[in-house]
Design an enzyme around this catalytic site. Structure first.
Site, mmCIF file in Angstrom:
data_model
loop_
_atom_site.group_PDB
_atom_site.id
_atom_site.type_symbol
_atom_site.label_atom_id
_atom_site.label_comp_id
_atom_site.label_asym_id
_atom_site.label_seq_id
_atom_site.Cartn_x
_atom_site.Cartn_y
_atom_site.Cartn_z
ATOM 1 C CD GLN A 319 3.010 4.947 -7.308
ATOM 2 O OE1 GLN A 319 3.201 4.368 -6.249
ATOM 3 N NE2 GLN A 319 1.836 5.453 -7.636
ATOM 4 C CD GLN A 360 -5.606 2.391 -5.688
ATOM 5 O OE1 GLN A 360 -4.657 3.161 -5.791
ATOM 6 N NE2 GLN A 360 -6.356 2.347 -4.606
ATOM 7 C CD1 TRP A 590 5.576 10.669 -4.743
ATOM 8 C CD2 TRP A 590 7.399 10.194 -3.540
ATOM 9 N NE1 TRP A 590 5.157 10.317 -3.477
ATOM 10 C CE2 TRP A 590 6.253 10.015 -2.722
ATOM 11 C CE3 TRP A 590 8.661 9.949 -3.005
ATOM 12 C CZ2 TRP A 590 6.344 9.608 -1.393
ATOM 13 C CZ3 TRP A 590 8.758 9.545 -1.665
ATOM 14 C CH2 TRP A 590 7.607 9.375 -0.884
ATOM 15 N NE ARG A 591 5.767 19.315 -2.169
ATOM 16 C CZ ARG A 591 4.633 19.325 -1.460
ATOM 17 N NH1 ARG A 591 3.531 18.769 -1.965
ATOM 18 N NH2 ARG A 591 4.591 19.900 -0.277
ATOM 19 C CB ALA A 592 8.236 12.824 -0.140
ATOM 20 C CG ASP A 593 2.596 10.889 -0.119
ATOM 21 O OD1 ASP A 593 2.288 10.124 0.800
ATOM 22 O OD2 ASP A 593 2.983 10.471 -1.221
ATOM 23 C CG HIS A 625 2.157 13.874 -3.961
ATOM 24 N ND1 HIS A 625 0.796 13.748 -3.767
ATOM 25 C CD2 HIS A 625 2.684 12.628 -3.827
ATOM 26 C CE1 HIS A 625 0.511 12.486 -3.518
ATOM 27 N NE2 HIS A 625 1.633 11.782 -3.554
ATOM 28 C CD GLU A 646 -1.968 9.765 -4.787
ATOM 29 O OE1 GLU A 646 -1.200 10.322 -3.973
ATOM 30 O OE2 GLU A 646 -2.578 8.722 -4.542
#
Length: 748
Positions: A319, A360, A590-593, A625, A646
């Site tokens: 990303q 993917q 993006w909420r960080a994973d 997320h 995700e």
């Protein structure tokens, strides 16, 4: 990010294509040694004659005992900032300039603020007196004699005390504060000098600050390569660092290998990609992660033509790594032999074959190639020339012949007279292929004088004042903490970031508000949530906005949002679009994973995107997320071309992740009152690593209405860790430990 090794439909492993030559680390600047040697004798501790003028280039100064660089602590520029040693990182805080003060002595200024120099505290003559930065005032305690040693290294003697710059107790630790001490010939008083910051900018270059390097074809190839290598060495693994860089090539031909790391933009300054030719490579590799490219984020290659070494280049990314206006005179590989989860190409031409390998999912828009090879879960082609044939899900190709409405990203260029300008492309409708291959690009040019060039140290007050005066904004690479919201109120304002310029809203404010006006262009920005919760990070149009902007829409290009990862971050909503007719052209929310400050109650964020405006069109929407609905679409006439999602990894249990009686929240929800909405190529994945028993009842939700149509959807339970029961509403699925992948051609 993807969890490596988990997809149930494993991508085919491919042999790595031939790599471009590995960059080597920059070598010491021997010429600098010769110049400094002219200042003083190799052994004298005090001058005996008038010395020659010192060199003017920027250098790093590395301690002989530790190999670490002399550094302004925390990149500070205030009087009293400690001068310390720290691991070399190519930042401006470690770049120094020698300026003659007379009799062979020099003042040593820092690149972040050259008026701040090495200064012995309190004008002391004692051993162990600390060295700091202080505004130069001509004091003898601010002047140093560089003395060359037999090995080509130097020691530095203070004019006031006659004592040497010294690392206390020969420490090798980061943060050891520099001091003066009786000269003793030890390695703790011996320093090597290397070129820093690359070649000096060509004549006529605007002041883009310390983190932009402009290359000219007349520069030695070795100097260009040294700077490219220096930046990459720092940025290859620097996933959550604060350093940002833009490496810009003026029109002409170069022999270079540009390996592109984190927070690095490599771009041409021509009006078309073919104005700048790189013989070599402009590439992204995943060596730092053993070939796994699932965390190769936040970098870009733009507006260049490349004759790749060996006939093939590589852009192994995931990303937030746009590849725009590129012309590859050969093949292009999109993975590095391991897992990969990208990505985005637009307005580009690849003469040979594009090989997607393990990717993917991928969006290609308005791009042309000789052929395309590869697929996995969700490959989307919009307005492409020679898009591969196939019918979803076998192979999982979604092809839309034309892009209905687009505006390409604004970019800097240098015109034939050497003037710097920004080109702002026009809106186009129903298009296929690039904007530039036909030779006539529709758009307008803005002089660099119409921009406020935002450099590190600029405040929100400075920026808002420039906006109020009618200026456009050019953010140079850096991290900008904001204590007030940036208000973009003028129609057709351009806000362009270089090198992933990053805005951090402090104290819970909104980073940027854009008025409900025509034609604002926002491009190349990362909005990074602060530690105090912001209700919204960016808002386009005020609540209830009702004007239409179809002829001149606002557009967002490579605008990314991050909640956590670099540290604790909190924001209820990342992006709210209230205006109509907005174009989104590649966004990752993006909420960080992974990273710092990550946890269910730490980096909290409810929603990624909320769309209230009408006729909003989005290309390349990545949202991951968030803890409630990832996307909520309330406006009519919306269109999305490619969506990747995700679900949050970390719901601790089902009870913590319930939407009333519904288990879990949607990846993409179209509100019940919407009567027209269309989306192509959507994927949602779950990996409930905190509790694999967690279930999402569906990934997509939309009203069953004639004007609401979804095309080509996929859900995946990564490694069978968790369950998505249905693809859309109550149709399709499940994706779970027994059946990882579920495809659905149409819904709801």
């Amino acid at each position: 990010m993807r969890i490596p090794g988990t997809p149930a439909r494993p991508p085919h492993r491919r042999a790595r294509s031939a790599r471009s030559p590995r960059p080597s680390r920059p070598t010491p600047l021997l010429a600098l040694g010769a110049l400094l040697a002219s200042l003083v004798s190799a052994t004298a501790l005090a001058p005996t004659a008038q010395a020659a003028a010192p060199p003017t280039g920027w250098v790093t100064v590395a301690a002989g005992n530790s190999g670490k660089c002399v550094d302004a602590a925390a990149a500070g520029t205030a009087d009293g900032t400690a001068v310390q040693q720290y691991a070399c990182n190519a930042s401006a805080a470690q770049q120094w300039q020698f300026q003659a003060t007379g009799d062979g002595y020099v003042r040593v200024g820092n690149r972040n603020d050259a008026t701040k120099v090495w200064d012995v505290s309190d004008v002391s003559t004692a051993d162990s007196a600390p060295v700091q930065l202080w505004t130069y005032g001509g004091g003898a305690n601010q002047q140093w004699l560089p003395v060359q040693e037999a090995a080509g290294t130097y020691h530095f003697v203070n004019r006031n005390s006659g004592k040497c710059l010294d690392v206390p107790s020969a420490s090798t630790a980061d943060g050891a504060r520099m001091q003066q001490y009786t000269c003793n010939g030890s390695a703790a008083q011996s320093f090597g000098l290397d070129a820093a910051g690359g070649p000096q900018p060509p004549a006529g270059t605007p002041d883009f600050g310390p983190n932009v390097t402009v290359f000219d074809p007349s520069m030695p190839a070795s100097s260009i390569q040294s700077r490219l290598n220096q930046v990459f060495a720092q940025q290859e693994k620097n996933q959550f660092g604060a350093e940002r860089y833009a490496l810009l090539f003026k029109p002409g031909t170069y022999s270079a290998d540009a390996n592109v790391g984190f927070y690095t933009q490599v771009a041409g300054l021509g009006l078309t990609p073919d104005d700048v030719t790189i013989n070599g490579a402009v590439h992204a590799e995943a060596d730092w992660f053993q070939g796994n490219a699932t965390q190769n984020f936040w970098r870009s290659a733009e507006n260049l033509s490349v004759n790749p070494t060996g006939g093939s280049d590589r852009w192994a990314v995931s990303q937030a790594a746009p590849y725009r206006r590129m012309h590859i005179r050969g093949d292009l590989q999109l993975d590095d032999g391991g897992w990969s989860s990208g990505g985005f190409i637009a307005d580009s031409k690849i003469d040979g074959q594009v090989r997607s390998g393990s990717q993917q999912q991928w969006l290609s828009r308005n791009t042309q190639w000789g052929s395309w090879s590869g697929s996995n879960w969700n490959m989307v082609f919009v307005g492409d020339v020679n898009a591969p044939a196939g019918t979803f899900p076998n192979p999982p190709y979604t092809t839309v012949a034309q892009s209905p409405v687009t505006r390409e990203k604004p970019f800097l260029y240098v015109d034939g007279a050497g003037a710097y300008k920004a080109f702002v492309p026009s809106v186009r409708t129903n298009t296929q292929g690039t904007t530039w291959s036909g030779g006539n690009q529709s758009g307008s040019s803005l002089g660099i004088d119409t921009f406020f060039i935002v450099k590190p140290g600029a405040t929100a007050t400075d920026i808002n004042r420039a906006l109020a005066e009618g200026k456009n904004l050019l953010f140079t690479p850096g991290v900008y903490h904001l204590d007030q919201t940036l208000n973009v109120n003028r129609a057709d304002t351009v806000v362009l970031g270089l090198g992933l310029a990053t805005l951090v809203p402090d104290h819970g404010i909104t980073a940027m508000n854009v008025a409900d006006v025509d034609g604002v262009n926002l491009a190349g920005l990362l909005i990074d949530a602060g530690t105090t919760n912001s209700e919204t990070l960016m808002r386009i149009g005020q609540s209830g906005a009702s004007a239409r902007h179809g002829a001149d829409p606002t557009s967002l290009h490579d605008v990314f949002f991050r909640i956590g990862g670099a540290g604790v971050g909190k924001a209820t909503q990342s992006l709210v679009i209230n205006s109509s007719d907005v174009i989104g052209d590649h966004m990752w929310l993006w909420r960080a994973d992974h990273g710092s400050g990550v946890g269910w109650t730490s980096n909290t964020a409810a929603n990624g995107l909320i769309v209230n405006g009408s006729a909003v069109t989005l290309y390349g929407l990545f949202v991951e997320h968030y803890q409630q609905h990832q996307v909520i679409w309330n406006g009519n006439g919306g269109r999305t071309y490619f969506f990747q999602n995700e679900m949050p990894y970390d719901p601790p249990d089902q009870g913590s992740w319930m939407n009333g009686p519904t288990r879990g929240y949607d990846a993409y929800k179209v509100a019940a009152g919407v009567t027209s909405h269309e989306a192509w190529g959507l994927g949602s994945y779950c990996y409930f690593s905190a509790n694999p028993s967690v279930v999402a009842d569906h990934a997509f939700e939309a009203p069953t209405a004639p004007g609401t149509r979804f095309h080509d959807m996929v859900t995946v339970s990564l490694g069978g860790t968790g369950t998505i029961s249905h693809v859309i509403n109550t149709k399709g699925g499940p994706s779970n430990s027994a059946s990882n992948v579920a495809d659905l051609v149409a819904g709801p």
